[in-house]
Design an enzyme around this catalytic site. Structure first.
Site, PDB file in Angstrom:
ATOM      1  CB  CYS A   1      -3.355   4.333  -3.291  1.00 21.82           C
ATOM      2  SG  CYS A   1      -4.498   2.933  -3.358  1.00 21.82           S
TER       3      CYS A   1
ATOM      4  CG  HIS B   1      -1.871  -1.116   1.268  1.00 18.44           C
ATOM      5  ND1 HIS B   1      -3.066  -1.077   0.580  1.00 18.44           N
ATOM      6  CD2 HIS B   1      -1.838  -2.318   1.892  1.00 18.44           C
ATOM      7  CE1 HIS B   1      -3.721  -2.208   0.788  1.00 18.44           C
ATOM      8  NE2 HIS B   1      -2.996  -2.988   1.575  1.00 18.44           N
TER       9      HIS B   1
END
Length: 108
Positions: free
Chosen positions: A33, A21
Site C-alpha cells: 500500500c 486495498h
C-alpha cells in the site's frame, strides 16, 4: 487487492486508476500500500510541478482505495513529453511491484 489500470489514447498514456486495498499487512505497516501510494501521489505531484500539466484527480479521501487520474494532452510539446516520461515511470514502478507482490497488486 489493489487493481491498477493504465489508460492510453493513441500513442500516449492518458491516465490511470487504482482501486482496492493491498491488505499486505496491518494498517500502517502495509508496504505494498505504501509503495503504490507513494508512486501515485508522487506521479500526480510531479506532473503538476515538473511538467506544468494539471491532471484531473478523483479520489475517495474518506475511505481510500480509489484514485483516478486523467492527464489532459498539453499543447506544449516539452510539457507533454515530461508528463509522458513521468507516467511511464509510474507504470514501470507498478509493474515491478506487481511482479513481486502479485497477490496484492494486479495490473489490468
Amino acid at each position: 487487492m489493489i487493481q491498477a489500470w493504465i489508460y492510453r489514447e493513441a500513442d500516449r498514456i492518458s491516465g490511470f486508476k487504482l482501486t482496492g486495498h493491498a491488505d499486505a499487512g496491518e494498517y500502517g505497516k502495509d508496504i505494498v500500500c505504501a509503495a503504490v501510494s507513494v508512486l501515485a501521489i508522487n506521479t500526480v505531484n510531479s506532473i503538476e510541478q515538473i511538467a506544468s500539466v494539471m491532471p484531473l484527480v478523483d479520489s475517495d479521501d474518506d475511505n481510500g482505495g480509489f484514485l483516478s487520474v486523467n492527464v489532459p494532452e498539453s499543447k506544449n510539446r516539452e510539457a507533454e513529453q515530461k508528463a509522458q516520461v513521468l507516467l511511464a515511470s509510474f507504470e514501470l514502478g507498478l509493474r515491478d511491484i506487481s511482479k513481486t507482490y502479485d497477490k496484492y497488486l494486479v495490473m489490468n
